[in-house]
Write an enzyme that holds these catalytic residues in place. Structure first.
Site, PDB file in Angstrom:
ATOM      1  N   GLN A  78      18.352 -19.178  13.992  1.00 33.68           N
ATOM      2  CA  GLN A  78      18.502 -17.895  13.304  1.00 33.68           C
ATOM      3  C   GLN A  78      19.917 -17.751  12.750  1.00 33.68           C
ATOM      4  O   GLN A  78      20.809 -17.238  13.418  1.00 33.68           O
ATOM      5  CB  GLN A  78      18.171 -16.737  14.247  1.00 33.68           C
ATOM      6  CG  GLN A  78      18.127 -15.421  13.516  1.00 33.68           C
ATOM      7  CD  GLN A  78      17.605 -14.288  14.364  1.00 33.68           C
ATOM      8  OE1 GLN A  78      17.026 -14.478  15.411  1.00 33.68           O
ATOM      9  NE2 GLN A  78      17.809 -13.088  13.882  1.00 33.68           N
ATOM     10  N   PHE A  79      20.106 -18.206  11.513  1.00 37.29           N
ATOM     11  CA  PHE A  79      21.435 -18.160  10.896  1.00 37.29           C
ATOM     12  C   PHE A  79      21.933 -16.735  10.707  1.00 37.29           C
ATOM     13  O   PHE A  79      23.137 -16.492  10.635  1.00 37.29           O
ATOM     14  CB  PHE A  79      21.448 -18.915   9.564  1.00 37.29           C
ATOM     15  CG  PHE A  79      20.830 -18.167   8.417  1.00 37.29           C
ATOM     16  CD1 PHE A  79      21.621 -17.402   7.576  1.00 37.29           C
ATOM     17  CD2 PHE A  79      19.465 -18.233   8.175  1.00 37.29           C
ATOM     18  CE1 PHE A  79      21.060 -16.712   6.509  1.00 37.29           C
ATOM     19  CE2 PHE A  79      18.896 -17.552   7.124  1.00 37.29           C
ATOM     20  CZ  PHE A  79      19.686 -16.784   6.287  1.00 37.29           C
ATOM     21  N   THR A  80      21.035 -15.755  10.671  1.00 38.29           N
ATOM     22  CA  THR A  80      21.448 -14.366  10.434  1.00 38.29           C
ATOM     23  C   THR A  80      22.270 -13.785  11.581  1.00 38.29           C
ATOM     24  O   THR A  80      22.874 -12.719  11.431  1.00 38.29           O
ATOM     25  CB  THR A  80      20.246 -13.455  10.151  1.00 38.29           C
ATOM     26  OG1 THR A  80      19.356 -13.487  11.268  1.00 38.29           O
ATOM     27  CG2 THR A  80      19.509 -13.905   8.890  1.00 38.29           C
TER      28      THR A  80
END
Length: 150
Positions: A78-80
């Site tokens: 989850q890069f966010t």
């Protein structure tokens, strides 16, 4: 590397309408890799996760780790998690690692968590649009940032 760890009674990840991974009793880990992360961060964070004592013992105190309860892991990239919201209303993801850096570190995390747990862990698919169902137990949610160890 940021890990959001949730103690769950069940969880699943669906991609394009198909279940890609599902677990009972254990951790869902949302993992964000940043530009500064290295294999050292993966090593440190995997040990920290596997050693977390957040499961109840016979007296209901958080004294047991994943191995003690025979728990499972569902790991989702989850890069966010590295969103910067300091300016304006549209998050910036400039600190998130690009796939060429993030994928090998994500795969290394899968390897180390599987080895440490002594069994295969479930995962999402890096970069895919995923629907994650989480039945958080407690609720218990722990956030660990390998760049903020001290």
């Amino acid at each position: 590397m940021i890990a959001v760890i949730q103690r769950v009674t069940s969880s699943s990840v669906v991609i394009d309408g198909l279940v890609n991974g599902q677990i009972k009793d254990g951790f869902v880990i949302l993992l964000g890799v940043c530009l500064a992360d290295t294999n050292e961060d993966v090593d440190w964070l995997s040990k920290k996760i596997l050693g977390l004592r957040v499961f109840g013992d016979e007296e209901g105190k958080m004294n047991k780790d994943l191995a003690d309860i025979g728990g499972n892991i569902l790991l989702i990239s989850q890069f966010t998690l590295h969103a910067s919201t300091k300016k304006g209303n549209r998050p910036s993801f400039i600190e998130a690692a690009r796939p060429d850096q993030a994928i090998p570190l994500y795969e290394k995390m899968i390897e180390l968590l599987s080895e440490g747990l002594g069994k295969r862990i479930e995962t999402g698919v890096f970069g895919a649009h995923m629907k994650v169902s989480i039945e958080n137990d407690g609720p218990v949610t722990i956030i660990i940032d390998s760049q903020n160890r001290k």
